[in-house]
Design a protein around this motif. Structure first.
Motif, short mmCIF file in Angstrom:
data_model
loop_
_atom_site.label_atom_id
_atom_site.label_comp_id
_atom_site.label_asym_id
_atom_site.label_seq_id
_atom_site.Cartn_x
_atom_site.Cartn_y
_atom_site.Cartn_z
N PHE A 162 0.83 -1.21 0.00
CA PHE A 162 0.00 0.00 0.00
C PHE A 162 0.86 1.26 0.00
O PHE A 162 0.55 2.24 -0.70
CB PHE A 162 -0.91 -0.01 1.22
N VAL A 163 1.97 1.25 0.76
CA VAL A 163 2.83 2.44 0.85
C VAL A 163 4.02 2.37 -0.10
O VAL A 163 4.88 3.26 -0.10
CB VAL A 163 3.32 2.68 2.30
N GLY A 164 4.11 1.31 -0.91
CA GLY A 164 5.17 1.21 -1.91
C GLY A 164 6.52 0.79 -1.36
O GLY A 164 7.57 1.12 -1.94
N LEU A 165 6.55 0.03 -0.28
CA LEU A 165 7.81 -0.43 0.31
C LEU A 165 7.94 -1.95 0.30
O LEU A 165 8.73 -2.52 1.05
CB LEU A 165 7.94 0.09 1.75
N GLN A 166 7.18 -2.62 -0.56
CA GLN A 166 7.17 -4.08 -0.56
C GLN A 166 8.52 -4.69 -0.97
O GLN A 166 8.78 -5.85 -0.67
CB GLN A 166 6.05 -4.61 -1.47
N GLU A 167 9.36 -3.91 -1.63
CA GLU A 167 10.67 -4.42 -2.04
C GLU A 167 11.75 -4.17 -0.99
O GLU A 167 12.92 -4.51 -1.21
CB GLU A 167 11.10 -3.76 -3.37
N GLU A 168 11.39 -3.58 0.12
CA GLU A 168 12.39 -3.18 1.14
C GLU A 168 12.23 -3.95 2.44
O GLU A 168 12.67 -3.50 3.49
CB GLU A 168 12.25 -1.67 1.43
N LEU A 169 11.63 -5.13 2.39
CA LEU A 169 11.28 -5.88 3.60
C LEU A 169 12.43 -6.04 4.58
O LEU A 169 12.27 -5.84 5.79
CB LEU A 169 10.75 -7.27 3.21
N GLU A 170 13.59 -6.42 4.08
CA GLU A 170 14.71 -6.76 4.96
C GLU A 170 15.69 -5.61 5.16
O GLU A 170 16.71 -5.78 5.83
CB GLU A 170 15.45 -7.98 4.41
#
Length: 325
Positions: A162-170
């Motif tokens: 939703f906030v566009g951070l799905q690629e920054e999990l780790e």
């Protein structure tokens, strides 16, 4: 007779009740007309510190699905309102109700339960856990509730997308840019979709592009998830932006559209010297001749800074630039 877009109900439509009613009524005005319990209600609230009265006889309501923008000069008591709504401060007089519950009579454990279940908060200052990853920061609220791991992971992926951070999990939180950190704070506040959001100058310190992204996320939470919100700001251009843009569902999670007129369900409260000097819609705020409103909308700065040609966001006949979707 209006034919419902989703006759099988809000659950099947994947919408909150507020968002479902909004889409099936032709506008949030129908939602507001239904006899509903306020999300937040202040009843004659006063509070002071060291014999100095900070807020005086404050009364207002935040209805389900509504956004109330609170503005005023620095030190007028705006942020104190949010801390009172969270139960971080106790009033000297009056009552504060959250979802019908008087929080002034609650003990700390009851307040903690209420915050976990119903309230999301974005503070002015950075409140991320800098030594933890993006995933750990986003999951904190649900982990604290003791939810199963698979449910937490699913909710984290949903909110980070939703906030566009799905690629920054780790990625560690301290390695994020300023705009990404603020989006992560929004994700942490919105995870699990609490019914009420309290936002204390959420764009403070951000450049215009990142501030615009944060405002769009707040609009999407309001319009697509029916979130009720108190939005504190000194940046007056943010109020017409919030009041003249809306989110529409699409396959990408919601697009933002500019509207010809002010959207319904947005109100403005101006706090001056600890009192409510104005309460009404954004149109009334724009057209008000109250000295307190004039002071905020059109401050006299020429004597200090000289003349400057700055576009007035409240000017109704100002030509608007079309922005791509």
């Amino acid at each position: 007779m209006v034919t419902p877009m989703y006759p099988e109900g809000p659950r099947a439509a994947g919408l909150s009740l507020a968002a479902f009613l909004r889409e099936n009524s032709g506008g949030i005005s129908f939602l507001m007309s239904i006899e509903q319990q306020p999300a937040i209600e202040f009843r004659n609230v006063s509070v002071g510190f060291d014999d100095v009265e900070v807020l005086k006889n404050i009364s207002f309501t935040l209805k389900p699905g509504e956004m109330v923008c609170i503005t005023g000069d620095s030190g007028s008591g705006k942020s104190v309102l949010l801390r009172l709504a969270l139960g971080f401060l106790q009033p000297n007089e009056g009552q504060i109700l959250v979802d019908g519950q008087d929080i002034t009579t609650m003990d700390e454990e009851e307040l903690l339960d209420l915050r976990r279940e119903k309230l999301g908060m974005v503070f002015q200052e950075n409140s991320l856990f800098s030594g933890q990853t993006v995933f750990d920061n986003a999951s904190y609220r649900l982990t604290d509730l003791g939810l199963p791991v698979d449910e937490v992971e699913q909710a984290v992926i949903e909110i980070l997308t939703f906030v566009g951070l799905q690629e920054e999990l780790e990625k560690p939180a301290e390695e994020l840019s300023g705009g990404m950190k603020r989006r992560l704070e929004l994700a942490r506040a919105l995870i699990g979709w609490p019914s009420i959001m309290l936002l204390d100058e959420p764009t403070a310190g951000l450049d215009p592009i990142n501030a615009h992204q944060v405002l769009d996320l707040i609009i999407r939470a309001r319009d697509l998830h029916g979130t009720s919100s108190l939005f504190v700001t000194k940046a007056l251009h943010e109020i017409p932006y919030l009041a003249r843009h809306r989110a529409k569902s699409d396959e990408k999670g919601g697009r933002i559209e500019e509207t010809e007129d002010y959207v319904t369900g947005v109100r403005v409260i101006l706090v001056e010297d600890g009192r409510i000097a104005f309460s009404g819609g954004p149109r009334e705020f724009n057209e008000s001749q109250l000295p307190a409103v004039e002071h905020m909308l059109h401050p006299v700065t020429d004597a200090i800074h000289g003349e400057a040609n700055v576009a007035d966001p409240w000017q109704r006949n100002r030509k608007r630039k079309k922005t791509p979707n």
